[in-house]
Scaffold this active site. Structure first.
Site, mmCIF file in Angstrom:
data_model
loop_
_atom_site.group_PDB
_atom_site.id
_atom_site.type_symbol
_atom_site.label_atom_id
_atom_site.label_comp_id
_atom_site.label_asym_id
_atom_site.label_seq_id
_atom_site.Cartn_x
_atom_site.Cartn_y
_atom_site.Cartn_z
ATOM 1 C CG ASN A 59 -1.762 1.222 1.347
ATOM 2 O OD1 ASN A 59 -1.793 2.046 0.434
ATOM 3 N ND2 ASN A 59 -2.459 1.375 2.466
ATOM 4 C CD1 TRP A 60 3.401 1.166 -3.134
ATOM 5 C CD2 TRP A 60 3.274 2.500 -4.934
ATOM 6 N NE1 TRP A 60 4.055 0.541 -4.171
ATOM 7 C CE2 TRP A 60 3.994 1.337 -5.278
ATOM 8 C CE3 TRP A 60 3.067 3.481 -5.910
ATOM 9 C CZ2 TRP A 60 4.520 1.138 -6.566
ATOM 10 C CZ3 TRP A 60 3.576 3.287 -7.184
ATOM 11 C CH2 TRP A 60 4.304 2.118 -7.509
ATOM 12 C CE LYS A 61 -0.175 3.163 4.878
ATOM 13 N NZ LYS A 61 -0.109 3.269 6.326
ATOM 14 C CG HIS A 107 -5.836 2.036 5.391
ATOM 15 N ND1 HIS A 107 -5.359 2.930 6.318
ATOM 16 C CD2 HIS A 107 -4.834 1.153 5.157
ATOM 17 C CE1 HIS A 107 -4.104 2.602 6.626
ATOM 18 N NE2 HIS A 107 -3.765 1.524 5.939
ATOM 19 C CD GLU A 146 -2.922 5.543 6.812
ATOM 20 O OE1 GLU A 146 -2.968 5.589 5.574
ATOM 21 O OE2 GLU A 146 -1.971 5.017 7.444
ATOM 22 C CD GLU A 203 -3.340 -2.286 7.320
ATOM 23 O OE1 GLU A 203 -2.308 -2.601 6.729
ATOM 24 O OE2 GLU A 203 -3.899 -1.184 7.180
ATOM 25 C CB SER A 224 5.499 -1.783 11.809
ATOM 26 O OG SER A 224 5.124 -0.433 12.067
ATOM 27 N N GLY A 239 2.880 -1.148 4.215
ATOM 28 C CA GLY A 239 2.927 0.275 3.905
ATOM 29 C C GLY A 239 4.348 0.711 3.584
ATOM 30 N N GLY A 240 5.021 1.286 4.571
ATOM 31 C CA GLY A 240 6.347 1.879 4.360
ATOM 32 C C GLY A 240 7.321 0.976 3.611
HETATM 33 P P1 13P Z 1 3.110 0.414 7.600
HETATM 34 O O1 13P Z 1 3.600 -0.878 7.003
HETATM 35 O O2 13P Z 1 3.843 1.616 7.092
HETATM 36 O O3 13P Z 1 3.044 0.337 9.098
HETATM 37 O O4 13P Z 1 1.607 0.606 7.092
HETATM 38 C C1 13P Z 1 0.709 -0.435 7.211
HETATM 39 C C2 13P Z 1 -0.514 -0.072 6.462
HETATM 40 O O5 13P Z 1 -1.265 0.791 6.880
HETATM 41 C C3 13P Z 1 -0.773 -0.763 5.200
HETATM 42 O O6 13P Z 1 -2.046 -0.500 4.738
#
Ligand code: 13P
Length: 259
Positions: free
Chosen positions: A11-13, A100, A102, A176, A221, A242-243
């Protein structure tokens, strides 16, 4: 070990640019080749779906699927700024992240919104990746399991009511924990497994075979160092990353850790 082929979704966000995407996608396509040991998907920002589809081409799209990060619950019409499931489908998208944390946190998405988005995605032939997760305060109050199972129930009940038990088999779930997202704090494999097992039990409402068919991803993470142990848990069927999905070497290491 899980029974299904695992799914590792990046997930590149809200990250990326034409230049950065090209370098990242080329490195991933080279690294994964055409024999990925698991299913792989990239959830890219909507404006870049066309670019990433073109970069992957038909050959790489067979092993790296395209995903979107959100979708409108509406099919079409006067909804300025929204992107419909049919539009995503037009761009070769296979999966779409819905609910999600967020979006729940910053955009006020409710369980009912998430259920409607999942239903709309399924109707258009997309696979919704339904996200659930508790906050730190909820976990510390001993409500983690109650919160995530209620979030899942909202979607499962809506799908069963509008489309039948079989529709539930068409979703992917992602656990998550909000306190683990972007914080470097990962749920321990045991903590994650406990919640995943609870989610699996809830899915049994829609039948034993459905519960076995639905993949439950862990996100929060996840990185090259902790992926193998998380992915070895019996009810963890993949990862939503994510990251670490923004760095080719890290993401490829997670893909290599999948089974
Ligand atoms: P991180 O891997 O950066 O913690 O993000 C997880 C996430 O929200 C994937 O959708």
């Amino acid at each position: 070990m899980s029974k299904q082929r695992q799914l590792i979704a990046g997930n590149w966000k809200m990250n990326g640019s034409l230049g950065a995407n090209a370098a990242l996608v080329r490195a991933l396509a080279d690294g994964i080749g055409d024999e990925a040991r698991c299913d792989v998907a990239l959830a890219v920002p909507a404006p870049y779906l066309g670019q990433v589809r073109d970069l992957l081409g038909d050959a790489a799209l067979a092993s790296i699927a395209l995903a979107a990060q959100d979708v409108s619950p509406h099919a079409s019409g006067a909804y300025t700024g929204e992107v419909s499931a049919a539009m995503l489908k037009d761009f070769g998208v296979r999966y779409v992240v819905v609910g999600h944390s967020e979006r729940r946190q910053y955009h006020g998405e409710t369980d009912a919104d998430v259920a409607a988005k999942a239903r709309g995605a399924l109707s258009a032939g997309l696979v919704p990746i339904v996200c659930v997760g508790e906050t730190l305060a909820q976990r510390e109050a001993g409500q983690g399991e109650t919160v995530v199972t209620a979030q899942l129930d909202a979607v499962v009940e809506h799908l069963r009511g509008t489309a039948g038990d079989d529709a539930v088999a068409g979703i992917v779930v992602a656990y998550e924990p909000v306190w683990a997202i972007g914080t470097g704090k990962t749920a321990t494999p045991a903590q994650a497994q406990e919640i995943h097992a609870a989610l699996r039990r809830r899915l049994r409402q829609a039948g034993e075979s459905t519960a076995a068919a639905v993949r439950i991803l862990y996100g929060g993470s996840m990185n090259a160092g902790n992926a193998a142990e998380l992915l070895a848990q019996s009810d963890i069927d993949g990862g939503l990353v994510g990251g670490a999905s923004l760095k080719a070497t890290d993401f490829l290491a997670i893909v290599a850790a999948a089974r």
